[in-house]
Design a protein around this motif. Structure first.
Motif, PDB file in Angstrom:
ATOM      1  N   GLU A  91       0.847  -1.211   0.000  1.00 43.52           N
ATOM      2  CA  GLU A  91       0.000   0.000   0.000  1.00 43.52           C
ATOM      3  C   GLU A  91       0.873   1.249   0.000  1.00 43.52           C
ATOM      4  O   GLU A  91       0.586   2.215  -0.714  1.00 43.52           O
ATOM      5  CB  GLU A  91      -0.915  -0.010   1.237  1.00 43.52           C
ATOM      6  CG  GLU A  91      -1.833   1.181   1.339  1.00 43.52           C
ATOM      7  CD  GLU A  91      -2.917   1.232   0.287  1.00 43.52           C
ATOM      8  OE1 GLU A  91      -3.508   2.311   0.120  1.00 43.52           O
ATOM      9  OE2 GLU A  91      -3.182   0.218  -0.395  1.00 43.52           O
ATOM     10  N   GLY A  92       1.949   1.220   0.774  1.00 42.75           N
ATOM     11  CA  GLY A  92       2.870   2.360   0.811  1.00 42.75           C
ATOM     12  C   GLY A  92       3.519   2.588  -0.541  1.00 42.75           C
ATOM     13  O   GLY A  92       3.643   3.731  -0.998  1.00 42.75           O
ATOM     14  N   ALA A  93       3.913   1.508  -1.205  1.00 49.11           N
ATOM     15  CA  ALA A  93       4.524   1.631  -2.529  1.00 49.11           C
ATOM     16  C   ALA A  93       3.512   2.178  -3.534  1.00 49.11           C
ATOM     17  O   ALA A  93       3.839   3.043  -4.354  1.00 49.11           O
ATOM     18  CB  ALA A  93       5.044   0.270  -2.996  1.00 49.11           C
ATOM     19  N   ARG A  94       2.268   1.693  -3.447  1.00 46.04           N
ATOM     20  CA  ARG A  94       1.226   2.180  -4.360  1.00 46.04           C
ATOM     21  C   ARG A  94       0.985   3.673  -4.129  1.00 46.04           C
ATOM     22  O   ARG A  94       0.902   4.455  -5.070  1.00 46.04           O
ATOM     23  CB  ARG A  94      -0.071   1.401  -4.130  1.00 46.04           C
ATOM     24  CG  ARG A  94      -1.173   1.761  -5.113  1.00 46.04           C
ATOM     25  CD  ARG A  94      -2.473   1.042  -4.809  1.00 46.04           C
ATOM     26  NE  ARG A  94      -3.066   1.409  -3.530  1.00 46.04           N
ATOM     27  CZ  ARG A  94      -3.739   2.528  -3.290  1.00 46.04           C
ATOM     28  NH1 ARG A  94      -3.895   3.421  -4.247  1.00 46.04           N
ATOM     29  NH2 ARG A  94      -4.257   2.769  -2.103  1.00 46.04           N
ATOM     30  N   ARG A  95       0.931   4.073  -2.869  1.00 50.10           N
ATOM     31  CA  ARG A  95       0.698   5.486  -2.565  1.00 50.10           C
ATOM     32  C   ARG A  95       1.894   6.348  -2.979  1.00 50.10           C
ATOM     33  O   ARG A  95       1.715   7.487  -3.411  1.00 50.10           O
ATOM     34  CB  ARG A  95       0.396   5.672  -1.082  1.00 50.10           C
ATOM     35  CG  ARG A  95      -0.984   5.154  -0.726  1.00 50.10           C
ATOM     36  CD  ARG A  95      -1.384   5.484   0.656  1.00 50.10           C
ATOM     37  NE  ARG A  95      -2.723   5.010   0.934  1.00 50.10           N
ATOM     38  CZ  ARG A  95      -3.355   5.229   2.062  1.00 50.10           C
ATOM     39  NH1 ARG A  95      -2.755   5.914   3.023  1.00 50.10           N
ATOM     40  NH2 ARG A  95      -4.564   4.776   2.248  1.00 50.10           N
TER      41      ARG A  95
END
Length: 105
Positions: free
Chosen positions: A73-77
């Motif tokens: 999720e952090g990478a996507r954000r």
């Protein structure tokens, strides 16, 4: 009288031997029962220990999965933020160009 005394002594020795044998058998029975109880307690302890280890492993696996999900999720954000930053830079550039054109007119 002496023979009666000897018979009583013999009977007393026989009774004593019988009582000693009975007591010894009772002690051995108590020791065996104690050993069985100790083995049962040990088995219960080992079973509980296995359960706790299993639960701990499940919790650790769930935590790792959660961390992995958060990392994804952090990478996507971060990708979304990078894209938005690029779009903002393009919009600022376009605004600067429009402002420059307006100022030239």
């Amino acid at each position: 009288a002496a023979q009666a005394l000897e018979e009583r002594e013999a009977s007393a020795r026989k009774t004593e031997a019988t009582l000693k044998a009975s007591l010894q058998a009772e002690l051995e029975s108590v020791y065996r029962l104690q050993e069985v109880k100790q083995k049962k307690i040990k088995c219960e302890y080992e079973e509980r220990e296995r359960e706790i280890r299993f639960e701990a492993q499940e919790a650790e696996d769930a935590l790792r999965q959660h961390v992995s999900t958060l990392e994804a999720e952090g990478a996507r954000r971060a990708d979304e933020l990078s894209e938005a930053t690029q779009q903002l830079a393009l919009l600022r550039q376009k605004l600067a160009e429009l402002t420059e054109e307006r100022d030239q007119d």
